[in-house]
Design a protein around this motif. Structure first.
Motif, PDB file in Angstrom:
ATOM      1  N   TYR A   1       0.451  -1.129   0.266  1.00  0.00           N
ATOM      2  CA  TYR A   1       0.162   0.062  -0.331  1.00  0.00           C
ATOM      3  C   TYR A   1       1.285   0.862   0.229  1.00  0.00           C
ATOM      4  O   TYR A   1       0.482   2.489  -0.372  1.00  0.00           O
ATOM      5  N   GLU A   2       2.504   1.383   0.699  1.00  0.00           N
ATOM      6  CA  GLU A   2       2.864   2.359   1.162  1.00  0.00           C
ATOM      7  C   GLU A   2       3.212   2.948  -0.937  1.00  0.00           C
ATOM      8  O   GLU A   2       3.253   4.174  -1.120  1.00  0.00           O
ATOM      9  N   ARG A   3       3.979   1.538  -1.568  1.00  0.00           N
ATOM     10  CA  ARG A   3       4.151   2.019  -3.197  1.00  0.00           C
ATOM     11  C   ARG A   3       2.605   2.545  -3.727  1.00  0.00           C
ATOM     12  O   ARG A   3       2.772   3.807  -4.123  1.00  0.00           O
ATOM     13  N   ILE A   4       1.804   1.956  -3.823  1.00  0.00           N
ATOM     14  CA  ILE A   4       0.898   3.027  -4.143  1.00  0.00           C
ATOM     15  C   ILE A   4       0.194   3.958  -3.359  1.00  0.00           C
ATOM     16  O   ILE A   4       0.096   4.811  -5.111  1.00  0.00           O
ATOM     17  N   ILE A   5       0.290   4.044  -2.759  1.00  0.00           N
ATOM     18  CA  ILE A   5       0.439   5.898  -2.022  1.00  0.00           C
ATOM     19  C   ILE A   5       0.970   6.846  -2.581  1.00  0.00           C
ATOM     20  O   ILE A   5       0.271   7.751  -3.270  1.00  0.00           O
ATOM     21  N   LEU A   6       3.154   6.471  -2.744  1.00  0.00           N
ATOM     22  CA  LEU A   6       3.354   6.701  -3.196  1.00  0.00           C
ATOM     23  C   LEU A   6       3.381   7.583  -4.636  1.00  0.00           C
ATOM     24  O   LEU A   6       3.342   8.389  -6.120  1.00  0.00           O
TER      25      LEU A   6
END
Length: 128
Positions: free
Chosen positions: A3-8
């Motif tokens: 999710y962190e990568r998607i948010i970035l």
């Protein structure tokens, strides 16, 4: 899922869109500022014959303007040529090779023709 990568990635996309919006706003305000006094339009690409159409579009400040041939002729002060009637789509094409087309292209409009209604639709071109 990461999710962190998607948010970035989403944040990066938002930043790109914000940059594009800022560019559009700058272009729009500079066109309005440079051409706000329509009585003295001096854009070198606009022919004097079609200047009244340019002035009309600028004064309207609308994003979409639909005009009939009689309305356009009244604005211009002359009868449109026979080719405008015989070949509507070609005549009102957004081609920079037509000097009269620069009267709307130079101020950020594009045209579409509604053959059934016999109208020309002038729309602000908001693409980058």
């Amino acid at each position: 899922m990461n999710y962190e990568r998607i948010i970035l990635e989403l944040l990066e996309r938002i930043q790109v869109l914000e940059t594009k919006v800022a560019k559009l706003e700058t272009q729009s305000s500079s066109v309005c500022t440079n051409l706000s006094d329509t009585t003295e339009i001096s854009h070198k690409n606009i022919t004097s014959k079609y200047r009244r159409l340019t002035e009309y579009l600028l004064k309207s400040k609308a994003d979409r303007i639909i005009l009939t041939y009689p309305e356009i002729e009244k604005i211009l002060g002359f009868t449109l040529p026979e080719s405008a009637h015989k070949h509507m789509r070609a005549y009102w094409s957004n081609s920079e090779t037509h000097s009269y087309a620069l009267s709307w292209l130079s101020i950020g409009y594009r045209t579409r023709v509604d053959i059934e209604e016999s109208t020309v639709i002038f729309e602000k071109n908001l693409q980058i």
